[in-house]
Motif scaffolding. Structure first.
Motif, PDB file in Angstrom:
ATOM      1  N   ALA A   1       0.841  -1.209   0.000  1.00 59.85           N
ATOM      2  CA  ALA A   1       0.000   0.000   0.000  1.00 59.85           C
ATOM      3  C   ALA A   1       0.871   1.253   0.000  1.00 59.85           C
ATOM      4  O   ALA A   1       0.548   2.253  -0.651  1.00 59.85           O
ATOM      5  N   THR A   2       1.970   1.203   0.705  1.00 56.97           N
ATOM      6  CA  THR A   2       2.889   2.338   0.700  1.00 56.97           C
ATOM      7  C   THR A   2       3.527   2.508  -0.674  1.00 56.97           C
ATOM      8  O   THR A   2       3.656   3.634  -1.182  1.00 56.97           O
ATOM      9  N   ALA A   3       3.923   1.390  -1.287  1.00 54.54           N
ATOM     10  CA  ALA A   3       4.519   1.474  -2.622  1.00 54.54           C
ATOM     11  C   ALA A   3       3.517   2.062  -3.614  1.00 54.54           C
ATOM     12  O   ALA A   3       3.861   2.896  -4.458  1.00 54.54           O
ATOM     13  N   ALA A   4       2.266   1.610  -3.518  1.00 52.71           N
ATOM     14  CA  ALA A   4       1.254   2.090  -4.463  1.00 52.71           C
ATOM     15  C   ALA A   4       1.042   3.594  -4.317  1.00 52.71           C
ATOM     16  O   ALA A   4       0.875   4.310  -5.298  1.00 52.71           O
ATOM     17  N   ARG A   5       1.098   4.082  -3.120  1.00 57.01           N
ATOM     18  CA  ARG A   5       0.793   5.495  -2.907  1.00 57.01           C
ATOM     19  C   ARG A   5       2.015   6.400  -3.059  1.00 57.01           C
ATOM     20  O   ARG A   5       1.903   7.507  -3.593  1.00 57.01           O
ATOM     21  N   PHE A   6       3.195   5.909  -2.552  1.00 57.50           N
ATOM     22  CA  PHE A   6       4.361   6.799  -2.501  1.00 57.50           C
ATOM     23  C   PHE A   6       5.486   6.388  -3.439  1.00 57.50           C
ATOM     24  O   PHE A   6       6.495   7.064  -3.518  1.00 57.50           O
ATOM     25  N   GLY A   7       5.337   5.236  -4.101  1.00 57.00           N
ATOM     26  CA  GLY A   7       6.389   4.806  -5.013  1.00 57.00           C
ATOM     27  C   GLY A   7       7.389   3.896  -4.335  1.00 57.00           C
ATOM     28  O   GLY A   7       7.276   3.586  -3.148  1.00 57.00           O
ATOM     29  N   PRO A   8       8.394   3.437  -5.121  1.00 60.54           N
ATOM     30  CA  PRO A   8       9.420   2.547  -4.570  1.00 60.54           C
ATOM     31  C   PRO A   8      10.417   3.360  -3.737  1.00 60.54           C
ATOM     32  O   PRO A   8      10.350   4.593  -3.700  1.00 60.54           O
ATOM     33  N   ASP A   9      11.354   2.646  -3.089  1.00 58.45           N
ATOM     34  CA  ASP A   9      12.410   3.302  -2.300  1.00 58.45           C
ATOM     35  C   ASP A   9      11.825   4.213  -1.238  1.00 58.45           C
ATOM     36  O   ASP A   9      12.273   5.346  -1.047  1.00 58.45           O
TER      37      ASP A   9
ATOM     38  N   ARG B   1      19.146  -8.130  10.619  1.00 59.15           N
ATOM     39  CA  ARG B   1      18.719  -8.454   9.258  1.00 59.15           C
ATOM     40  C   ARG B   1      17.237  -8.237   9.061  1.00 59.15           C
ATOM     41  O   ARG B   1      16.800  -7.831   7.990  1.00 59.15           O
ATOM     42  N   GLU B   2      16.412  -8.504  10.046  1.00 61.25           N
ATOM     43  CA  GLU B   2      14.966  -8.471   9.804  1.00 61.25           C
ATOM     44  C   GLU B   2      14.194  -7.636  10.823  1.00 61.25           C
ATOM     45  O   GLU B   2      13.393  -6.786  10.443  1.00 61.25           O
ATOM     46  N   ILE B   3      14.430  -7.883  12.104  1.00 55.71           N
ATOM     47  CA  ILE B   3      13.598  -7.199  13.103  1.00 55.71           C
ATOM     48  C   ILE B   3      13.817  -5.692  13.068  1.00 55.71           C
ATOM     49  O   ILE B   3      12.854  -4.920  13.023  1.00 55.71           O
ATOM     50  N   ALA B   4      15.065  -5.258  13.084  1.00 53.38           N
ATOM     51  CA  ALA B   4      15.306  -3.802  13.110  1.00 53.38           C
ATOM     52  C   ALA B   4      14.812  -3.129  11.827  1.00 53.38           C
ATOM     53  O   ALA B   4      14.161  -2.081  11.907  1.00 53.38           O
ATOM     54  N   PRO B   5      15.077  -3.700  10.648  1.00 52.32           N
ATOM     55  CA  PRO B   5      14.500  -3.067   9.450  1.00 52.32           C
ATOM     56  C   PRO B   5      12.974  -3.006   9.473  1.00 52.32           C
ATOM     57  O   PRO B   5      12.390  -2.004   9.054  1.00 52.32           O
ATOM     58  N   LEU B   6      12.319  -4.046   9.987  1.00 53.32           N
ATOM     59  CA  LEU B   6      10.855  -4.012  10.079  1.00 53.32           C
ATOM     60  C   LEU B   6      10.408  -2.952  11.086  1.00 53.32           C
ATOM     61  O   LEU B   6       9.501  -2.154  10.810  1.00 53.32           O
ATOM     62  N   ALA B   7      11.054  -2.949  12.254  1.00 58.43           N
ATOM     63  CA  ALA B   7      10.698  -1.961  13.284  1.00 58.43           C
ATOM     64  C   ALA B   7      11.072  -0.558  12.843  1.00 58.43           C
ATOM     65  O   ALA B   7      10.504   0.419  13.328  1.00 58.43           O
ATOM     66  N   GLY B   8      12.026  -0.471  11.916  1.00 58.89           N
ATOM     67  CA  GLY B   8      12.475   0.831  11.426  1.00 58.89           C
ATOM     68  C   GLY B   8      11.605   1.382  10.307  1.00 58.89           C
ATOM     69  O   GLY B   8      11.920   2.435   9.753  1.00 58.89           O
ATOM     70  N   PHE B   9      10.548   0.678   9.972  1.00 60.98           N
ATOM     71  CA  PHE B   9       9.574   1.230   9.029  1.00 60.98           C
ATOM     72  C   PHE B   9       8.144   1.205   9.595  1.00 60.98           C
ATOM     73  O   PHE B   9       7.459   2.207   9.621  1.00 60.98           O
ATOM     74  N   TYR B  10       7.707   0.000  10.026  1.00 59.70           N
ATOM     75  CA  TYR B  10       6.317  -0.152  10.450  1.00 59.70           C
ATOM     76  C   TYR B  10       6.095   0.493  11.823  1.00 59.70           C
ATOM     77  O   TYR B  10       6.746   0.117  12.795  1.00 59.70           O
TER      78      TYR B  10
ATOM     79  N   LEU C   1       1.697  -7.978   8.053  1.00 58.62           N
ATOM     80  CA  LEU C   1       2.069  -6.562   8.024  1.00 58.62           C
ATOM     81  C   LEU C   1       1.474  -5.839   6.821  1.00 58.62           C
ATOM     82  O   LEU C   1       1.167  -4.651   6.895  1.00 58.62           O
ATOM     83  N   GLU C   2       1.322  -6.549   5.725  1.00 56.05           N
ATOM     84  CA  GLU C   2       0.648  -5.939   4.581  1.00 56.05           C
ATOM     85  C   GLU C   2      -0.740  -5.447   4.997  1.00 56.05           C
ATOM     86  O   GLU C   2      -1.174  -4.370   4.609  1.00 56.05           O
ATOM     87  N   ARG C   3      -1.405  -6.249   5.819  1.00 58.68           N
ATOM     88  CA  ARG C   3      -2.782  -5.927   6.192  1.00 58.68           C
ATOM     89  C   ARG C   3      -2.865  -4.982   7.393  1.00 58.68           C
ATOM     90  O   ARG C   3      -3.687  -4.065   7.410  1.00 58.68           O
ATOM     91  N   PHE C   4      -2.019  -5.227   8.405  1.00 53.97           N
ATOM     92  CA  PHE C   4      -2.207  -4.514   9.672  1.00 53.97           C
ATOM     93  C   PHE C   4      -0.993  -3.676  10.103  1.00 53.97           C
ATOM     94  O   PHE C   4      -1.013  -3.036  11.145  1.00 53.97           O
ATOM     95  N   GLY C   5       0.066  -3.689   9.301  1.00 53.74           N
ATOM     96  CA  GLY C   5       1.334  -3.082   9.737  1.00 53.74           C
ATOM     97  C   GLY C   5       1.251  -1.595  10.037  1.00 53.74           C
ATOM     98  O   GLY C   5       2.036  -1.081  10.839  1.00 53.74           O
ATOM     99  N   THR C   6       0.332  -0.896   9.376  1.00 55.12           N
ATOM    100  CA  THR C   6       0.207   0.540   9.649  1.00 55.12           C
ATOM    101  C   THR C   6      -1.121   0.863  10.325  1.00 55.12           C
ATOM    102  O   THR C   6      -1.542   2.015  10.350  1.00 55.12           O
ATOM    103  N   HIS C   7      -1.770  -0.163  10.861  1.00 53.12           N
ATOM    104  CA  HIS C   7      -3.040   0.070  11.578  1.00 53.12           C
ATOM    105  C   HIS C   7      -2.769   0.888  12.838  1.00 53.12           C
ATOM    106  O   HIS C   7      -1.961   0.490  13.684  1.00 53.12           O
ATOM    107  N   LEU C   8      -3.466   1.984  12.965  1.00 53.23           N
ATOM    108  CA  LEU C   8      -3.234   2.872  14.092  1.00 53.23           C
ATOM    109  C   LEU C   8      -3.510   2.153  15.409  1.00 53.23           C
ATOM    110  O   LEU C   8      -4.580   1.584  15.609  1.00 53.23           O
ATOM    111  N   GLY C   9      -2.542   2.160  16.298  1.00 50.72           N
ATOM    112  CA  GLY C   9      -2.735   1.573  17.621  1.00 50.72           C
ATOM    113  C   GLY C   9      -2.361   0.105  17.717  1.00 50.72           C
ATOM    114  O   GLY C   9      -2.318  -0.446  18.814  1.00 50.72           O
TER     115      GLY C   9
END
Lengths: 465, 465, 465
Positions: free
Chosen positions: A312-320, B362-371, B339-347
């Motif tokens: 959803a982020t890619a669709a709205r804001f693009g890649p990278d 490799r995985e946890i910090a990059p995920l926590a560093g976006f979502y 995360l595709e479905r709920f990763g940016t769900h408020l709260g």
């Protein structure tokens, strides 16, 4: 108001004895010109030398290192203008205020370190960003950006960048690079890099149309190979030294000619299966190595990333936009076909990058510690930070020595952070070498010689500059 | 006889300059109340406030951290009373003597550290355990356990625990929690945690009978979902703030409704295949995230453990007897559907734990560093030790900043070790922050603010207290 | 000319306080005899006591640690005499000059460290190798090699090696070991090690002929098992204490008797499939454990290596020429069948080595921290360097304590490096223990006791000496 005053000893080891040794080493390379053999600066900003629009479009909007940290802390990407061009001033200011008021989210990260260094060195900022001083900082930076002293070329010169590689589409006409080369006022060599990923991934939506952009006769597999070779040649004529490859995995299994031909035809017809497309891409990675042996382009590999993890982020804001996430990567098996064939080819250079640090000691260093062609690429992307750089230094040099490190790569699209990134690397290299001297594993003259190599001669040799 | 005198500077960095900085930081949080949002204390011991039976049943028998180390060193589990209730005094003493006479087996482990701290602080012990003083120590501890000062509630209060989460079966009536909440003499909030694992693993022996314990109409898949929702609601009404999930992997691929219904029917009939059961469990992890988005329970994940690696030990002594062994874990692919479905769900809050430390950077910090929803859970179980905590601090903060750490989680059933565990974490956090200040990457005021956040505000915010 | 003067404090921690503590600890074990329970010295050089031919055949040609680093830096293997016997003097000198003129390639590696230590201690060399002094160093070493003081047995005695295990083919008659045992002038116990790999890999080219070398009646599976048992017994009678296994993975799944018989027949007939051969080898690893439970041989495992990654080099120069490359390894699942059956067998010892350091904290330490039979093997091969040894120390002891470390293993065919390798280990152990004392996690008396254990009693207990 808290001060922002980057300390002259920042990042050097805390132990007083080791620190004074590290400082001595660091001083010998501090002012050396910057060699940047891999990065993402847009050459057009240098060609056009248009002033940067405003602090937000320079420091926030295009830098996914920054925007993902703010997003992770609850700031919506739209409020930061991600995926947009320069914003109207009110929105640009609002985005800038979000950066400053969330400054604490950057604590402990290299992003914070790069900001501190470049704010201080490039814009003379002396107070720590906060909600309170956000507008004053915006004004101060905006005002300087309008001056000739802060236009792109002036900064390029002030940063002491002697070589700068960009990353370019094979179909690019490289006119920006040519313009820069032909302009005697530009003291920096600005070289293109051949990045053919999307032309090799034949299952991508739109590939049959895309491949035509390569020019030549791409109706046949043989013509496609020729077209790629021609574009490589064109890049080389325009100063390219390397070809960069960033696929999902590092596979290099070649196909029989007949299979390649067959899959290529299916791809043109739009009927290729995902498995065929993957097999073809691995085959083409092998073929790219063959071409590198022929034409001399250094081959760099950047696998192991799940792109656009949040659709959803890619669709709205693009890649990278900050949600490319690493996966475990494997090199020993994956590279065997390529290395069996080309690993000892005289003059072939293969630089292996990773965002999975477990492969430094397990795979990359052992490979670089045997194959003359293989170099251990500097920590990249998520790993471009003090903790992982120190891991890399230890893991790789103990197994493969200093001679198989690539030298530092900034890999950035954040133009103003380039000096800070290279300076960080020099400090960490000095600190690491000082620790070896302190433990009596290396003499100081050797440490000094090694440090200069890492900063100057190594990247020049690895990237054939 | 050797002394046992925990040093005031223990675990702080060795360099004198960094240590004095770390000490200054540590002092600001040393006495702060303990927030324990995930652990395994039995609430009944607090409700009933019955004196602990003896040193062995308190410190040895139920603690697989201790018994596995002794077992690994050659002590049979039966001699330690593993899997039994309180032992007759002669056996309890004999087991205690085994602990003391094998004290050297604990050197270098956090178990030793926790023992040292709690023996000294809670029981005033001043000599190092050994074969010689085993009986004297037993007597000294036993004598105090009989005093009002060392009954469970007195210790709870003395330990300064302001919030304590337990881990509970969804079918639990939570009467112990209610009794504690209704008792004005209890100053600690004791909250249940919803732990539905075995109800979601439909291929387990006995599942068709087990699922009835949820109550409601579990004859249909829809009724099963409702029953789970109802139990979550009941837990929330009784103070729960989180739901905890500990399956073999982190898979979250949802099923089509029809497939879920079909597999659920097979499960009730006892004809479900292992592959179907796994698919259903991953689907249900997805569903649990959906429910968390609805009802607000924080979702915590603890995958990557091979339970009961030595079946003969499990058969004789029961589960949780020291032979649950980690396996490599994967998050990037596994969590994508969720995360595709709920990763940016408020709260929505998702806290990722691991016993495979390679996934931190490799995985946890990059995920926590976006979502915004994702937090990096503190090192858990095998990783709850100084070496791995330091790796975690470096690996996660460089990529995701301090704001995406969960704060410390003790995860323990060893009641007396709770203060020592939280104190260890505070010391290591102070040391890490001091090292950042010493390398001039953070100002001291920021380090102090960050440390208080890690100890107080972060766990409160992450667990919505 | 630069000096070569190994510093008395080399490899000890840089912090002055910790260093003085480490020095005090190190002094207590510095001079203790060497116990070497796993290595690759050829017993015939000790039996025959023939002078070493020249510096190149001693230090360069047979040591793939050295030749791979030079090769990685561009030196052809043929110029180093790899895969050949002693070279004519002009070629030996030329190869030696290549080593000295590429000395910088070794910076930061343990190879450099071992060279420094042994050049200084064994040959009294005081200047750093370089193109300029290569011939002088060659002469100096060659001259000493001709003296009685530098013949193999004299060095063996001077090195203070009390126990030395070699690695041997099950069909070896062990006459060299017997000759050494029967010679009262030899003060070192030189023991063979049973290494059956190629007899268990029934799909190898030539296996049907090879298996006959075991002796006995190998026409049937039962006879094959008996023949292996007989050879193990013969090895034990001749002093063997362990059996070493180095297959691609750590699989131990047993076969049903009928399947083993069937596959064995196919193997004799040369019709076995790769999958069957793998299944049979895993089954035989299980059987080897069973035999170890019966006859008491310590079982050591060295999986996770892709042998002969560059086939052209193997074809020309033979195996063990620097291009065996690690792959990710897995123990938790792979060892479960073996440990389920034999993990708590009294007296069974299983030592797990790895070249994938991610399994130390994730799998090896948790296994060693429960199963009495399991020990964490010292860092091996690519990991035998200060950085990885420090990782291992921290990762394993925090989870399993010091009692489950194997003690140091040199695993080398570079005879003159043995003292330097063991000395390196003692220094690193002293440094690690000093850091625990400095952080007040261990008392100094405990650190001293632990260090002596690691150097003396632990390897003796683990390898049943």
């Amino acid at each position: 108001m808290a001060a922002l005053t980057p300390h002259p000893d920042r990042l050097l080891p805390a132990d007083p004895g080791v620190r004074s040794l590290a400082r001595r080493l660091y001083e010998t390379v501090r002012e050396l010109p910057i060699v940047s053999p891999h990065g993402h600066v847009d050459p057009k900003i240098l060609r056009d030398d248009t002033p940067f629009a405003d602090p937000t479009s320079l420091f926030v909007q295009p830098d996914h290192y920054v925007t993902r940290l703010l997003h992770a802390g609850g700031v919506p990407l739209e409020a930061l203008g991600v995926g947009e061009g320069p914003l109207p001033e009110d929105r640009a200011r609002a985005a800038w205020r979000l950066l400053c008021s969330h400054w604490h989210l950057l604590r402990g990260t290299p992003v914070r370190y790069w900001f501190d260094s470049s704010f201080a060195a490039v814009f003379g900022i002396t107070s720590r960003p906060s909600a309170e001083n956000a507008d004053a900082l915006y004004d101060r930076i905006a005002e300087q950006l309008a001056q000739p002293s802060h236009r792109p070329r002036a900064l390029l010169s002030r940063f002491g960048i002697s070589f700068l590689a960009t990353t370019d589409d094979p179909a690019d006409d490289l006119s920006a690079h040519r313009a820069l080369r032909d302009d005697p006022a530009v003291g920096t060599v600005v070289a293109p890099t051949f990045r053919p990923d999307r032309y090799l991934e034949v299952g991508r939506p739109g590939w049959p149309a895309l491949v035509k952009e390569l020019g030549g006769d791409t109706d046949s597999y043989a013509g496609y190979l020729s077209a790629l070779q021609d574009r490589r040649r064109y890049f080389i004529e325009n100063g390219a030294v390397s070809a960069d490859h960033g696929h999902f995995d590092a596979g290099t299994e070649p196909l029989a000619e007949a299979d390649a031909v067959r899959i290529y035809r299916s791809a043109l017809a739009g009927t290729v299966t995902p498995a065929e497309a993957t097999a073809f891409r691995r085959h083409m990675t092998f073929e790219m190595a063959r071409m590198s042996c022929d034409d001399g382009l250094v081959m760099t590999l950047h696998p192991g990333i799940w792109r656009n993890h949040h659709p959803a982020t890619a669709a709205r804001f693009g890649p990278d936009t900050g949600h490319d996430i690493p996966v475990a990567v494997e090199y020993t098996r994956a590279l065997r076909p390529l290395l069996e064939r080309f690993g000892t080819h005289l003059g072939f250079h293969l630089v292996l990058f990773t965002v999975d640090p477990t492969v430094y000691s397990r795979e990359i260093a052992p490979l670089a510690g045997f194959y003359p062609s293989v170099y251990a690429g500097a920590p990249w992307w998520f790993l471009d930070n003090p903790a992982e750089i120190r891991n890399y230094q230890r893991a790789v040099t103990e197994i493969a020595g200093f001679g198989k490190l690539s030298g530092f790569i900034d890999d950035t699209r954040a133009f103003c952070s380039i000096p800070a990134r290279h300076d960080m690397s020099r400090r960490l290299d000095a600190g690491f070498l000082a620790s070896l001297v302190a433990e009596h594993r290396l003499d100081e003259d050797e440490a000094m010689d090694t440090l200069t190599s890492l900063v100057v001669s190594q990247p020049r040799a690895v990237f054939k500059l």
